[in-house]
Design a protein around this motif. Structure first.
Motif, PDB file in Angstrom:
ATOM      1  N   LEU A 250       0.837  -1.203   0.000  1.00  0.00           N
ATOM      2  CA  LEU A 250       0.000   0.000   0.000  1.00  0.00           C
ATOM      3  C   LEU A 250       0.873   1.254   0.000  1.00  0.00           C
ATOM      4  O   LEU A 250       1.852   1.336   0.755  1.00  0.00           O
ATOM      5  N   ASP A 251       0.507   2.218  -0.842  1.00  0.00           N
ATOM      6  CA  ASP A 251       1.194   3.515  -0.822  1.00  0.00           C
ATOM      7  C   ASP A 251       0.751   4.288   0.412  1.00  0.00           C
ATOM      8  O   ASP A 251      -0.407   4.200   0.825  1.00  0.00           O
ATOM      9  N   VAL A 252       1.679   5.066   0.961  1.00  0.00           N
ATOM     10  CA  VAL A 252       1.341   5.908   2.113  1.00  0.00           C
ATOM     11  C   VAL A 252       1.859   7.318   1.824  1.00  0.00           C
ATOM     12  O   VAL A 252       3.001   7.483   1.381  1.00  0.00           O
ATOM     13  N   VAL A 373      -6.109  11.249  -3.178  1.00  0.00           N
ATOM     14  CA  VAL A 373      -6.420   9.879  -2.755  1.00  0.00           C
ATOM     15  C   VAL A 373      -5.324   8.917  -3.211  1.00  0.00           C
ATOM     16  O   VAL A 373      -4.884   8.966  -4.345  1.00  0.00           O
ATOM     17  N   ASN A 374      -4.894   8.057  -2.300  1.00  0.00           N
ATOM     18  CA  ASN A 374      -3.875   7.056  -2.626  1.00  0.00           C
ATOM     19  C   ASN A 374      -4.502   5.779  -3.164  1.00  0.00           C
ATOM     20  O   ASN A 374      -3.805   4.881  -3.612  1.00  0.00           O
ATOM     21  N   MET A 375      -5.798   5.688  -3.039  1.00  0.00           N
ATOM     22  CA  MET A 375      -6.526   4.499  -3.516  1.00  0.00           C
ATOM     23  C   MET A 375      -7.878   4.995  -4.023  1.00  0.00           C
ATOM     24  O   MET A 375      -8.186   6.186  -3.889  1.00  0.00           O
ATOM     25  N   ALA A 390      -7.656   4.862  -9.397  1.00  0.00           N
ATOM     26  CA  ALA A 390      -6.460   5.038  -8.553  1.00  0.00           C
ATOM     27  C   ALA A 390      -5.879   3.664  -8.200  1.00  0.00           C
ATOM     28  O   ALA A 390      -6.610   2.680  -8.104  1.00  0.00           O
ATOM     29  N   HIS A 391      -4.572   3.630  -8.003  1.00  0.00           N
ATOM     30  CA  HIS A 391      -3.903   2.354  -7.713  1.00  0.00           C
ATOM     31  C   HIS A 391      -3.439   2.270  -6.267  1.00  0.00           C
ATOM     32  O   HIS A 391      -2.983   3.256  -5.700  1.00  0.00           O
ATOM     33  N   LEU A 392      -3.523   1.050  -5.736  1.00  0.00           N
ATOM     34  CA  LEU A 392      -3.175   0.837  -4.325  1.00  0.00           C
ATOM     35  C   LEU A 392      -1.681   0.979  -4.071  1.00  0.00           C
ATOM     36  O   LEU A 392      -1.271   1.386  -2.986  1.00  0.00           O
ATOM     37  N   ALA A 393      -0.856   0.649  -5.063  1.00  0.00           N
ATOM     38  CA  ALA A 393       0.575   0.512  -4.769  1.00  0.00           C
ATOM     39  C   ALA A 393       1.454   0.981  -5.923  1.00  0.00           C
ATOM     40  O   ALA A 393       2.477   0.378  -6.205  1.00  0.00           O
ATOM     41  N   ASP A 394       1.066   2.069  -6.587  1.00  0.00           N
ATOM     42  CA  ASP A 394       1.834   2.541  -7.743  1.00  0.00           C
ATOM     43  C   ASP A 394       2.729   3.733  -7.415  1.00  0.00           C
ATOM     44  O   ASP A 394       3.338   4.322  -8.310  1.00  0.00           O
ATOM     45  N   GLY A 395       2.766   4.118  -6.140  1.00  0.00           N
ATOM     46  CA  GLY A 395       3.619   5.251  -5.756  1.00  0.00           C
ATOM     47  C   GLY A 395       3.076   6.593  -6.175  1.00  0.00           C
ATOM     48  O   GLY A 395       3.823   7.563  -6.285  1.00  0.00           O
ATOM     49  N   SER A 396       1.764   6.666  -6.417  1.00  0.00           N
ATOM     50  CA  SER A 396       1.178   7.961  -6.793  1.00  0.00           C
ATOM     51  C   SER A 396      -0.152   8.169  -6.089  1.00  0.00           C
ATOM     52  O   SER A 396      -0.762   7.227  -5.580  1.00  0.00           O
ATOM     53  N   ALA A 397      -0.581   9.436  -6.091  1.00  0.00           N
ATOM     54  CA  ALA A 397      -1.913   9.765  -5.566  1.00  0.00           C
ATOM     55  C   ALA A 397      -2.664  10.512  -6.665  1.00  0.00           C
ATOM     56  O   ALA A 397      -2.034  11.139  -7.527  1.00  0.00           O
TER      57      ALA A 397
HETATM   58 CA   LIG Z   1      -1.561   4.948  -5.258  1.00  0.00          CA
END
Ligand SMILES: [Ca+2]
Ligand SMILES: CCCCCCCCCCCCC/C=C/[C@@H](O)[C@H](COP(=O)(O)O)NC(=O)CCCCC
Ligand SMILES: Nc1ncnc2c1ncn2[C@@H]1O[C@H](COP(=O)(O)OP(=O)(O)O)[C@@H](O)[C@H]1O
Length: 525
Positions: A250-252, A373-375, A390-397
């Protein structure tokens, strides 16, 4: 485990309603259960009731074992189902039990020891009951041992995570809503940085990844993080994802103000509309989850807009766009690619140089809502979420800017969160995929540059007290995963895959006739 019509003298009965396998010689029906989705295998006492069915009644002595496994139902819901097998040959029965147990032992990603925090006051105040009645029996069936803490005050879980020996656990489970998850996440990430000597106040610091997974048992008001990572907000489904040892990175985002760390965010960082809803709803906690509907309606009517400046760096490393028609799903290709690319970039250039070199885009304006939003932020209120791609773990918001528009247009925008229409297809809505951004409100810019703000502050109070006034003199607050931030000026940076959840992202919901998902069958093939 493939249950099929083989000549093996091993028989299966339907111990749980919807079990579809029947293992009778000559019958061509097959049933597939991946080992990874078996919850437990138990030796079973074959009681009279079970014996007295059908033609097996005449058998002398029967030996049996029961396989508890994940049964996938509609809408991403998982249930625990069971099949009991029996045969006359004791040795054969033991061999099967032993073989299955050994296969389960080989599932190394499964947790054996968990630390559980329950917020007894989250959502409809059902956290403790949900855990005891629905989750604890499943953990015990799967031989998972637990240390359970029922929280006594806000920040109890977070503070506790700085004190306990977290390294003896395979994961931390939080029973509650997004706010409770946020607390546990802050505890875990904070502890990791402390133990590694990383200063969280440095906005440019390379944070240490947290490999202790967090499991969410939804018992809150919005449960957006659970819904967006599992596809449903359902305690039993989440417990089963924990048991089978799923892992979803998960991106944070880290949020700073003037080199001071404020908070981390994984779902919504919202200024304007969602900040105002949160601020108002905190006074109505006694209403439970309904407080958001009440405050949402009130905030919609007040129609406040806020003036400010946003500067952002586009996320060039990722192949996706917020306007994509495809969403992030289990094993997402875009998330995997982004992870690889970011790792390569960081190896080549080092993070500081990379960020320093890239251009910043600047936008000034009057906004009804600024959401990062990160997700997707899908939740039962909005099943596709604030940013469906939006992607859960792509390193972007995804940074969503909703400019000042009429109440009617804003309503049209909101309604599109609940249907299939594109919520970004409005001239007053812009969306960007970013890796970092900064926001400063006009008010704080003005306050810093001139001393004529006394009158404005007085007007500000007037506007706060008279919701019908939509003027832009007051600041809003940031809603950070359901917690308010003290500062309106913030600096945000996305940390790719900083933490992990006991989840697998949302699975493509395609089912065969037997009710098993395509992916399970593919795994077997
Ligand atoms: Ca993301
Ligand atoms: C006319 C109908 C319009 C309906 C529009 C609905 C749009 C809903 C989008 C919701 C996004 C939610 C993002 C998640 C936020 C949570 O982190 C936060 C805290 O959750 P919890 O700790 O479980 O209480 N929830 C909120 O900020 C509430 C958002 C209110 C939405 C009405
Ligand atoms: N025992 C407690 N008493 C009061 N507040 C608590 C307690 N345990 C946790 N909290 C706080 O309650 C807040 C909301 O919790 P959450 O579980 O997200 O419920 P909800 O979804 O209803 O907002 C969290 O920010 C958390 O810090």
């Amino acid at each position: 485990l493939i249950l099929h019509s083989s000549p093996l003298p091993l028989y299966c009965c339907k111990t749980v309603r919807k079990m579809k396998c029947r293992i009778n010689p000559g019958n061509n029906e097959n049933c597939f259960v991946p080992i990874s989705e078996i919850i437990a295998v138990e030796e079973t006492e074959f009681n009279k009731k079970q014996r007295n069915i059908g033609r097996w009644q005449k058998m002398a002595k029967l030996h049996a074992f029961t396989v508890h496994y994940v049964k996938k139902a509609r809408n991403h819901r998982w249930r625990c189902s069971a099949a009991t097998f029996w045969c006359v040959d004791e040795h054969l029965c033991n061999q099967w039990t032993q073989a299955l147990k050994e296969l389960l032992e080989m599932q190394k990603s499964r947790p054996k020891q968990l630390l559980v925090y329950i917020n007894p006051f989250g959502g409809k105040r059902q956290g403790k009951r949900i855990y005891e009645q629905k989750v604890a029996p499943l953990f015990s069936l799967a031989s998972i041992s637990t240390d359970v803490v029922v929280t006594e005050h806000a920040n109890h879980a977070k503070d506790n995570l700085f004190e306990v020996n977290i390294y003896k656990y395979d994961g931390v489970v939080c029973v509650g809503g997004d706010g409770m998850f946020s607390e546990v996440m802050h505890g875990l990430i904070g502890r990791m940085q402390k133990d590694s000597g990383i200063d969280q106040n440095n906005p440019k610091a390379s944070l240490v990844q947290c490999n202790i997974r967090i499991g969410i048992i939804p018992a809150g008001s919005t449960d957006c993080i659970c819904y967006s990572t599992v596809g449903i907000s359902d305690p039993v489904t989440s417990a089963l994802h924990i048991i089978v040892g799923d892992c979803q990175p998960l991106d944070v985002s880290s949020v700073h103000h003037n080199d001071t760390f404020l908070k981390y965010s994984v779902s919504l960082l919202g200024y304007g509309f969602y900040g105002d809803i949160l601020k108002d709803s905190e006074k109505k906690r006694w209403m439970g989850p309904m407080r958001y509907d009440y405050s949402g309606f009130k905030t919609f009517l007040s129609h406040h807009y806020y003036e400010g400046t946003i500067a952002y760096q586009p996320a060039k490393h990722t192949h996706g766009s917020p306007r994509d028609k495809v969403s992030c799903r289990t094993g997402c290709y875009i998330c995997k690619q982004s992870e690889k690319q970011l790792a390569e970039q960081n190896k080549e250039h080092g993070l500081k140089k990379e960020e320093g070199e890239e251009e910043w885009k600047v936008i000034k304006g009057k906004f009804l809502a600024i959401n990062a939003v990160n997700m997707s932020c899908a939740c039962p209120r909005s099943p596709k979420g604030l940013s469906p791609a939006a992607h859960l773990a792509d390193g972007s918001a995804d940074l969503i800017l909703v400019r000042k528009c009429s109440r009617f247009d804003f309503l049209r925008y909101l309604v599109r969160h609940t249907n299939q229409d594109d919520q970004f297809d409005f001239p007053f809505v812009d969306v960007y995929r970013v890796k970092c951004f900064q926001f400063t409100s006009k008010l704080s810019e003005d306050n810093e540059s001139n001393v004529m703000d006394v009158g404005k502050k007085r007007f500000g109070q007037f506007c706060r007290d008279h919701p019908a006034c939509c003027c832009n003199i007051v600041n809003s607050t940031w809603n950070c995963d359901g917690e308010t931030l003290d500062s309106s000026a913030i600096e945000v940076r996305v940390h790719c895959q900083l933490m992990k959840l006991f989840a697998r992202g949302i699975e493509e919901d395609c089912k065969d006739e037997a009710g098993h998902s395509q992916s399970s069958i593919e795994q077997l093939l």
